[in-house]
Write a protein that holds these residues in place. Structure first.
Motif, PDB file in Angstrom:
ATOM      1  N   THR A  25       0.827  -1.191   0.000  1.00  0.00           N
ATOM      2  CA  THR A  25       0.000   0.000   0.000  1.00  0.00           C
ATOM      3  C   THR A  25       0.870   1.252   0.000  1.00  0.00           C
ATOM      4  OG1 THR A  25      -1.745  -1.133   1.191  1.00  0.00           O
ATOM      5  CG2 THR A  25      -1.758   1.255   1.301  1.00  0.00           C
ATOM      6  N   ALA A  26       0.513   2.219  -0.839  1.00  0.00           N
ATOM      7  CA  ALA A  26       1.220   3.498  -0.887  1.00  0.00           C
ATOM      8  C   ALA A  26       0.395   4.564  -0.177  1.00  0.00           C
ATOM      9  CB  ALA A  26       1.455   3.906  -2.340  1.00  0.00           C
ATOM     10  N   THR A  27       0.993   5.687   0.135  1.00  0.00           N
ATOM     11  CA  THR A  27       0.245   6.789   0.744  1.00  0.00           C
ATOM     12  C   THR A  27       0.555   8.087   0.039  1.00  0.00           C
ATOM     13  OG1 THR A  27       1.991   7.243   2.360  1.00  0.00           O
ATOM     14  CG2 THR A  27       0.253   5.720   3.032  1.00  0.00           C
ATOM     15  N   LEU A  28      -0.473   8.915  -0.041  1.00  0.00           N
ATOM     16  CA  LEU A  28      -0.303  10.290  -0.492  1.00  0.00           C
ATOM     17  C   LEU A  28      -0.649  11.153   0.706  1.00  0.00           C
ATOM     18  CD1 LEU A  28      -2.182  10.151  -3.900  1.00  0.00           C
ATOM     19  CD2 LEU A  28       0.270  10.063  -3.528  1.00  0.00           C
ATOM     20  N   THR A  29       0.238  12.000   1.119  1.00  0.00           N
ATOM     21  CA  THR A  29      -0.003  12.796   2.314  1.00  0.00           C
ATOM     22  C   THR A  29      -0.186  14.254   1.949  1.00  0.00           C
ATOM     23  OG1 THR A  29       1.348  11.293   3.609  1.00  0.00           O
ATOM     24  CG2 THR A  29       0.860  13.424   4.594  1.00  0.00           C
ATOM     25  N   ASP A  30      -1.295  14.836   2.367  1.00  0.00           N
ATOM     26  CA  ASP A  30      -1.551  16.249   2.166  1.00  0.00           C
ATOM     27  C   ASP A  30      -1.511  16.925   3.533  1.00  0.00           C
ATOM     28  OD1 ASP A  30      -1.887  16.021  -0.556  1.00  0.00           O
ATOM     29  OD2 ASP A  30      -4.004  15.536  -0.372  1.00  0.00           O
ATOM     30  N   PRO A  31      -0.555  17.803   3.782  1.00  0.00           N
ATOM     31  CA  PRO A  31      -0.378  18.389   5.103  1.00  0.00           C
ATOM     32  C   PRO A  31      -1.594  19.153   5.607  1.00  0.00           C
ATOM     33  CG  PRO A  31       1.522  18.825   3.694  1.00  0.00           C
ATOM     34  CD  PRO A  31       0.459  18.251   2.826  1.00  0.00           C
ATOM     35  N   ALA A  32      -2.403  19.690   4.690  1.00  0.00           N
ATOM     36  CA  ALA A  32      -3.532  20.496   5.132  1.00  0.00           C
ATOM     37  C   ALA A  32      -4.696  19.654   5.648  1.00  0.00           C
ATOM     38  CB  ALA A  32      -4.020  21.384   3.986  1.00  0.00           C
ATOM     39  N   ALA A 255     -19.706  25.932  -3.594  1.00  0.00           N
ATOM     40  CA  ALA A 255     -18.365  25.441  -3.928  1.00  0.00           C
ATOM     41  C   ALA A 255     -17.268  26.349  -3.382  1.00  0.00           C
ATOM     42  CB  ALA A 255     -18.221  25.309  -5.447  1.00  0.00           C
ATOM     43  N   ASP A 256     -17.576  27.625  -3.201  1.00  0.00           N
ATOM     44  CA  ASP A 256     -16.576  28.560  -2.685  1.00  0.00           C
ATOM     45  C   ASP A 256     -16.226  28.298  -1.230  1.00  0.00           C
ATOM     46  OD1 ASP A 256     -16.380  30.040  -5.091  1.00  0.00           O
ATOM     47  OD2 ASP A 256     -18.184  31.163  -4.574  1.00  0.00           O
ATOM     48  N   GLN A 257     -17.070  27.569  -0.522  1.00  0.00           N
ATOM     49  CA  GLN A 257     -16.844  27.311   0.891  1.00  0.00           C
ATOM     50  C   GLN A 257     -16.413  25.865   1.153  1.00  0.00           C
ATOM     51  OE1 GLN A 257     -16.603  29.631   3.145  1.00  0.00           O
ATOM     52  NE2 GLN A 257     -17.125  31.214   1.658  1.00  0.00           N
ATOM     53  N   VAL A 258     -15.837  25.235   0.131  1.00  0.00           N
ATOM     54  CA  VAL A 258     -15.254  23.902   0.306  1.00  0.00           C
ATOM     55  C   VAL A 258     -13.817  24.064   0.805  1.00  0.00           C
ATOM     56  CG1 VAL A 258     -14.485  21.797  -0.879  1.00  0.00           C
ATOM     57  CG2 VAL A 258     -16.697  22.826  -1.457  1.00  0.00           C
ATOM     58  N   LYS A 259     -13.480  23.316   1.831  1.00  0.00           N
ATOM     59  CA  LYS A 259     -12.111  23.304   2.363  1.00  0.00           C
ATOM     60  C   LYS A 259     -11.259  22.262   1.636  1.00  0.00           C
ATOM     61  CE  LYS A 259      -9.713  22.012   6.691  1.00  0.00           C
ATOM     62  NZ  LYS A 259      -8.648  23.019   6.697  1.00  0.00           N
ATOM     63  N   ASN A 260     -11.878  21.130   1.287  1.00  0.00           N
ATOM     64  CA  ASN A 260     -11.126  20.035   0.673  1.00  0.00           C
ATOM     65  C   ASN A 260     -12.076  19.079  -0.036  1.00  0.00           C
ATOM     66  OD1 ASN A 260      -8.622  18.205   0.459  1.00  0.00           O
ATOM     67  ND2 ASN A 260     -10.105  16.872   1.460  1.00  0.00           N
ATOM     68  N   PHE A 261     -11.618  18.555  -1.172  1.00  0.00           N
ATOM     69  CA  PHE A 261     -12.285  17.445  -1.856  1.00  0.00           C
ATOM     70  C   PHE A 261     -11.406  16.204  -1.733  1.00  0.00           C
ATOM     71  CE2 PHE A 261     -13.696  21.172  -4.354  1.00  0.00           C
ATOM     72  CZ  PHE A 261     -15.070  20.963  -4.436  1.00  0.00           C
ATOM     73  N   GLN A 262     -11.995  15.076  -1.386  1.00  0.00           N
ATOM     74  CA  GLN A 262     -11.314  13.788  -1.522  1.00  0.00           C
ATOM     75  C   GLN A 262     -11.804  13.175  -2.826  1.00  0.00           C
ATOM     76  OE1 GLN A 262     -12.566  10.054   0.556  1.00  0.00           O
ATOM     77  NE2 GLN A 262     -10.656  10.332   1.680  1.00  0.00           N
ATOM     78  N   ASN A 276      -3.807  23.941  -0.803  1.00  0.00           N
ATOM     79  CA  ASN A 276      -2.383  23.636  -0.721  1.00  0.00           C
ATOM     80  C   ASN A 276      -1.973  22.414  -1.532  1.00  0.00           C
ATOM     81  OD1 ASN A 276      -1.783  25.743   1.265  1.00  0.00           O
ATOM     82  ND2 ASN A 276      -2.976  24.481   2.676  1.00  0.00           N
ATOM     83  N   ALA A 277      -2.861  21.460  -1.677  1.00  0.00           N
ATOM     84  CA  ALA A 277      -2.558  20.218  -2.389  1.00  0.00           C
ATOM     85  C   ALA A 277      -3.409  20.134  -3.647  1.00  0.00           C
ATOM     86  CB  ALA A 277      -2.831  19.013  -1.489  1.00  0.00           C
ATOM     87  N   ASN A 278      -2.752  19.976  -4.793  1.00  0.00           N
ATOM     88  CA  ASN A 278      -3.473  19.845  -6.061  1.00  0.00           C
ATOM     89  C   ASN A 278      -4.467  20.996  -6.251  1.00  0.00           C
ATOM     90  OD1 ASN A 278      -2.138  17.288  -6.495  1.00  0.00           O
ATOM     91  ND2 ASN A 278      -3.565  16.435  -5.008  1.00  0.00           N
ATOM     92  N   ALA A 279      -3.966  22.217  -6.062  1.00  0.00           N
ATOM     93  CA  ALA A 279      -4.820  23.398  -6.070  1.00  0.00           C
ATOM     94  C   ALA A 279      -5.500  23.621  -7.417  1.00  0.00           C
ATOM     95  CB  ALA A 279      -4.004  24.629  -5.680  1.00  0.00           C
ATOM     96  N   ASP A 280      -4.881  23.179  -8.509  1.00  0.00           N
ATOM     97  CA  ASP A 280      -5.525  23.320  -9.815  1.00  0.00           C
ATOM     98  C   ASP A 280      -6.754  22.426  -9.919  1.00  0.00           C
ATOM     99  OD1 ASP A 280      -3.841  21.114  -9.699  1.00  0.00           O
ATOM    100  OD2 ASP A 280      -2.998  21.385 -11.705  1.00  0.00           O
ATOM    101  N   LEU A 281      -6.663  21.221  -9.364  1.00  0.00           N
ATOM    102  CA  LEU A 281      -7.821  20.331  -9.317  1.00  0.00           C
ATOM    103  C   LEU A 281      -8.886  20.901  -8.395  1.00  0.00           C
ATOM    104  CD1 LEU A 281      -9.206  17.632 -10.000  1.00  0.00           C
ATOM    105  CD2 LEU A 281      -7.901  16.591  -8.122  1.00  0.00           C
ATOM    106  N   ALA A 473     -17.101  37.103  -2.852  1.00  0.00           N
ATOM    107  CA  ALA A 473     -16.828  36.099  -1.822  1.00  0.00           C
ATOM    108  C   ALA A 473     -16.100  34.897  -2.407  1.00  0.00           C
ATOM    109  CB  ALA A 473     -18.139  35.657  -1.160  1.00  0.00           C
ATOM    110  N   GLY A 474     -16.451  34.520  -3.634  1.00  0.00           N
ATOM    111  CA  GLY A 474     -15.754  33.420  -4.293  1.00  0.00           C
ATOM    112  C   GLY A 474     -14.315  33.773  -4.628  1.00  0.00           C
ATOM    113  N   ILE A 475     -14.106  34.994  -5.080  1.00  0.00           N
ATOM    114  CA  ILE A 475     -12.746  35.449  -5.395  1.00  0.00           C
ATOM    115  C   ILE A 475     -11.887  35.433  -4.130  1.00  0.00           C
ATOM    116  CG2 ILE A 475     -11.374  37.417  -6.170  1.00  0.00           C
ATOM    117  CD1 ILE A 475     -13.787  38.182  -7.953  1.00  0.00           C
ATOM    118  N   ALA A 476     -12.482  35.847  -3.002  1.00  0.00           N
ATOM    119  CA  ALA A 476     -11.743  35.884  -1.738  1.00  0.00           C
ATOM    120  C   ALA A 476     -11.303  34.503  -1.283  1.00  0.00           C
ATOM    121  CB  ALA A 476     -12.606  36.538  -0.654  1.00  0.00           C
ATOM    122  N   ARG A 477     -12.012  33.462  -1.728  1.00  0.00           N
ATOM    123  CA  ARG A 477     -11.653  32.087  -1.378  1.00  0.00           C
ATOM    124  C   ARG A 477     -10.734  31.449  -2.423  1.00  0.00           C
ATOM    125  NH1 ARG A 477     -11.821  30.219   3.788  1.00  0.00           N
ATOM    126  NH2 ARG A 477     -13.896  30.414   4.725  1.00  0.00           N
ATOM    127  N   GLY A 478     -10.186  32.218  -3.316  1.00  0.00           N
ATOM    128  CA  GLY A 478      -9.256  31.673  -4.291  1.00  0.00           C
ATOM    129  C   GLY A 478      -9.826  31.456  -5.667  1.00  0.00           C
TER     130      GLY A 478
END
Length: 585
Positions: A25-32, A255-262, A276-281, A473-478
Motif C-alpha cells: 500500500t502506498a500513501t499520499l499525504t496532504d499536510p492540510a 463550492a466557494d466554501q469547500v475546504k477540501n475534496f477527496q 495547498n494540495a493539487n490546487a488546480d484540481l 466572496a468566491g474570489i476571496a476564497r481563491g
C-alpha cells in the motif's frame, strides 16, 4: 503547492504496480488534511479477477493478455509522456456491451453484495428509484453500490482496464437522461457512501449523503454551512455545479466554501484537492462538474448559527399582486440584497393544480435571513420587509418563523416529488424590472394555454439574484470555475422547472419550453441585458454551461483534465454529463 508526483502522473491511465498482484500500500499525504490517505489493495489479484470474468463470459484474452508486467510504474522507475501511448490496452474493438460485461462480472466477483445485475432485487431497488425524474431512467449492465473510498478505488482500476462505460449518481436530482446513468456499463451509486464528521471550523460529509441529513446534524451544534436549499438534493452534484445556497449572497456559491475534496482518480488513486494540495484540481472541481474523478468526501467550512435563522415561505394567490411582486423582487435584487447580505430570496411564479381547488397561479417566495448574535427581536429586516408586507393575508398564512438553519431546507424539500417527467433549464440576465415582467409573460402565455390541462402538469419560473457580493466572496476564497469575476452589477438566473406524468407529452412540452427559452434570450439580447452564463445545475442538455464560463476558465479546466485524467476516462467513458469543450475522445 503539494502536487501529484511524476510517478503518479505516469500511473494516471489506470495502470500501475497494483494491476498485477498488488504491491505494498502506498500513501499520499496532504499536510492540510488530517493524516495520510492510503491507497492500494495488497490482497487483490486484479489479473486473476479479470481472467475469471473473461472465462465466465467466453471472451478470454480480451484484457488479461495485454496487461503490463507487475513492476510497471514501481517506485524508482521513470515514466515519460511517450509511455502513456503504450497504456492504451484496447481500442474498444469488442464493443461497449462486452466491455461493460467484463467490468460487471469482475465487480460481482469482488463485491458480490455490492454489485447488482439486471433482474435482481438490488438492481431494481438501486437503479431507477435513485433518480428524481422519470426522464432519466436507463438500464445499465450492473449497478455498483460502494460503501467506502477503497471500494471505488478498486472499481475504477477495473473500469479503466476493461474500458467499460460508467457513470456516477449522487442524489440523482437531474432531469437529463444519461447525465447520471448509462445504458451500457457500470452505474456507480454513492448512496452507500455515508458519514458526517463535525470538526473545528468545518465538517466532513461523504458524497452519498443528502443535504437534509447534513443540515440536521449541523443543527445539533448550532452550525450552518453552504449547501442545497432542498433537503432531498444530493451533496456532490450541487457542489460540483457551483451550488446556490441560502448563504450565497454573503459567502458566495457553495463550492466557494469547500475546504477540501477527496477524489478517486480514473486510475484508482485517492487524492486530496485543496488550497495547498493539487490546487488546480481544487479550483476545477468548483463548478467543473464530474470531469476529473469521483468525489467521495467534501469538507465544508461551517459557520456559527447561535440563534437560528428567520425564514419561511409565502404564497401569493392573488395575481393582482404580481406587478407589486416584481417591483419588490427587482428592488431586493439591486438594493436589499446588497445592504443586507445575510438575506436570500427565491422568487417563483407557479402554475399548479391544487386538490379540491383546481388550477392556480401563485407567487411562491422563500425568504431567508441569518440572525446575528446581537439581535433581540429577529425578523425579516428592511431588505425583505417589503416582500413580507405585500399582502397581509399572505403574511398571516406564511411559514415565516425563527428556526434552526436546517429546517428550512427540510420544509422546502418536503414538496419535492420524485418519479414524474421533469425538465429544468435556465439562462441569465442582468437585473431589470421590466424585463422580469416581460419574461414572465412569455412563459405564462406560451406554457399555460397549451399544457395547463395535461395530467400532472406544473410549471415554475423563478428569479434568483447573483450579486457582486456573492462573486467577490468566491474570489476571496481563491476563485472558482464559473467565470463570473468580471461582474459589476447584479445578474439573475432565470430558472424554468416543469413536471408532468405522461411520456406522450414529452415532445410538445419540450418544444414549448424551447420556444420560451429562445424568445426570452432574444428579448434580453435586444435590450442589452443578456448574460451568457448558464448555471450548470439547472441547464438543459444543449446549453453548454461549462463553455459559458469563458475562455480563461475553460483553459484551466482543460489543463486540469489533461493532467489528472490523461486517458480522458471522464470525458470518453462517461456517456453523459456536461463535458469540457475542446477535449476530444
Amino acid at each position: 503547492m503539494v502536487r501529484l508526483s511524476t510517478i503518479a502522473l505516469g500511473l494516471l491511465c489506470g495502470l500501475s504496480n497494483v494491476l498485477g498482484v498488488v504491491a505494498d500500500t502506498a500513501t499520499l499525504t496532504d499536510p492540510a488534511i488530517d493524516g495520510p490517505v492510503a491507497v492500494g489493495f495488497p490482497t487483490v489479484n486484479i489479473t486473476a479477477i479479470l481472467a475469471e470474468a473473461e472465462n465466465e463470459l467466453g471472451v478470454n484474452g480480451t484484457i488479461t493478455d495485454n496487461l503490463p508486467d507487475e513492476n510497471y510504474g514501481a517506485p524508482g522507475t521513470t515514466i515519460t509522456a511517450r509511455d502513456l501511448e503504450k497504456l492504451q490496452l484496447r481500442k474498444r474493438t469488442f464493443g461497449r456491451q462486452v466491455c461493460g460485461a467484463i467490468a460487471c462480472v469482475s465487480l460481482k466477483l469482488l463485491f458480490p453484495s455490492k454489485t447488482a445485475t439486471a433482474g435482481s432485487n438490488n438492481y431494481n431497488q438501486w437503479n431507477n428509484p435513485s433518480f428524481w425524474s422519470a426522464t432519466t431512467y436507463m438500464t445499465p449492465t450492473c449497478v455498483f453500490r460502494p460503501t467506502s473510498v477503497e471500494d471505488i478505488s478498486l472499481a475504477m482500476k477495473i473500469i479503466m482496464l476493461t474500458q467499460s462505460d460508467f457513470n456516477v449518481v449522487g442524489g440523482g436530482h437531474s432531469a437529463i437522461k444519461g447525465w447520471a446513468n448509462t445504458e451500457e456499463g457500470v452505474l456507480i451509486i454513492l448512496s452507500g457512501l455515508t458519514g458526517i464528521n463535525i470538526k473545528s471550523g468545518y465538517a466532513e460529509v461523504a458524497t452519498g449523503e443528502r443535504w437534509g441529513k447534513f443540515f440536521t446534524e449541523l443543527d445539533k451544534y448550532k452550525l450552518m454551512a453552504l449547501g442545497g436549499r432542498m433537503s432531498t438534493v444530493g451533496v456532490p452534484g450541487l457542489i460540483l455545479g457551483g451550488g446556490i445556497s441560502y448563504l450565497t449572497n454573503q459567502l458566495g456559491f457553495a463550492a466557494d466554501q469547500v475546504k477540501n475534496f477527496q477524489v478517486v482518480l480514473a486510475n484508482g488513486w485517492v487524492v486530496n484537492a485543496n488550497a495547498n494540495a493539487n490546487a488546480d484540481l481544487f479550483r476545477a472541481l468548483k463548478g467543473g462538474s464530474s470531469n476529473f474523478g469521483i468525489v467521495t468526501r467534501i469538507d465544508l467550512y461551517t459557520w456559527p448559527c447561535p440563534k437560528g435563522v428567520y425564514s419561511g415561505q409565502l404564497y401569493f394567490s392573488d395575481t393582482r399582486d404580481y406587478p407589486k411582486m416584481f417591483d419588490a423582487v427587482y428592488k431586493y435584487h439591486t438594493s436589499g440584497a446588497l445592504t443586507d447580505v445575510q438575506t436570500h430570496l427565491i422568487s417563483a411564479f407557479v402554475y399548479a393544480p391544487i386538490p379540491g381547488v383546481g388550477p392556480m397561479h401563485m407567487g411562491a417566495f422563500t425568504a431567508f435571513r441569518n440572525i446575528s448574535a446581537s439581535e433581540t427581536n429577529p425578523g425579516p429586516g428592511p431588505a425583505l420587509q417589503e416582500i413580507v408586507d405585500l399582502n397581509p393575508n399572505t403574511k398571516a398564512g406564511s411559514t415565516l418563523q425563527v428556526r434552526p438553519y436546517g429546517t428550512q431546507a427540510i420544509e422546502l424539500g418536503a414538496g419535492d416529488v420524485s418519479g414524474l417527467r421533469q425538465d429544468m433549464r435556465d439562462f441569465s440576465v442582468y437585473a431589470d424590472n421590466q424585463l422580469y415582467k416581460d419574461l414572465f409573460q412569455i412563459w405564462n402565455t406560451t406554457m399555460i394555454p397549451k399544457h395547463g390541462n395535461k395530467v400532472g402538469f406544473m410549471g415554475t419560473i423563478a428569479f434568483q439574484p447573483i450579486t457582486t457580493t456573492a462573486v467577490a466572496a468566491g474570489i476571496a476564497r481563491g476563485g472558482n470555475s464559473l467565470g463570473l469575476e468580471g461582474n459589476t452589477k447584479t445578474m439573475a438566473i432565470i430558472n424554468l422547472t416543469h413536471q408532468w406524468v405522461s411520456a406522450a407529452d414529452d415532445a410538445s412540452i419540450i418544444a414549448s419550453l424551447d420556444e420560451v427559452l429562445t424568445k426570452s434570450i432574444a428579448l434580453a439580447k435586444s435590450r442589452g441585458l443578456y448574460h451568457p452564463y448558464f448555471y450548470l445545475n439547472y441547464a438543459r442538455k444543449q446549453d453548454n454551461p461549462i463553455g459559458s464560463y469563458g475562455t480563461a476558465s475553460v483553459n484551466r479546466l482543460k489543463a486540469a483534465s489533461k493532467f489528472y485524467d490523461p486517458c480522458r476516462a471522464f470525458q470518453c467513458q462517461v456517456p453523459g454529463g456536461f463535458k469540457i469543450p475542446g477535449l476530444s475522445c
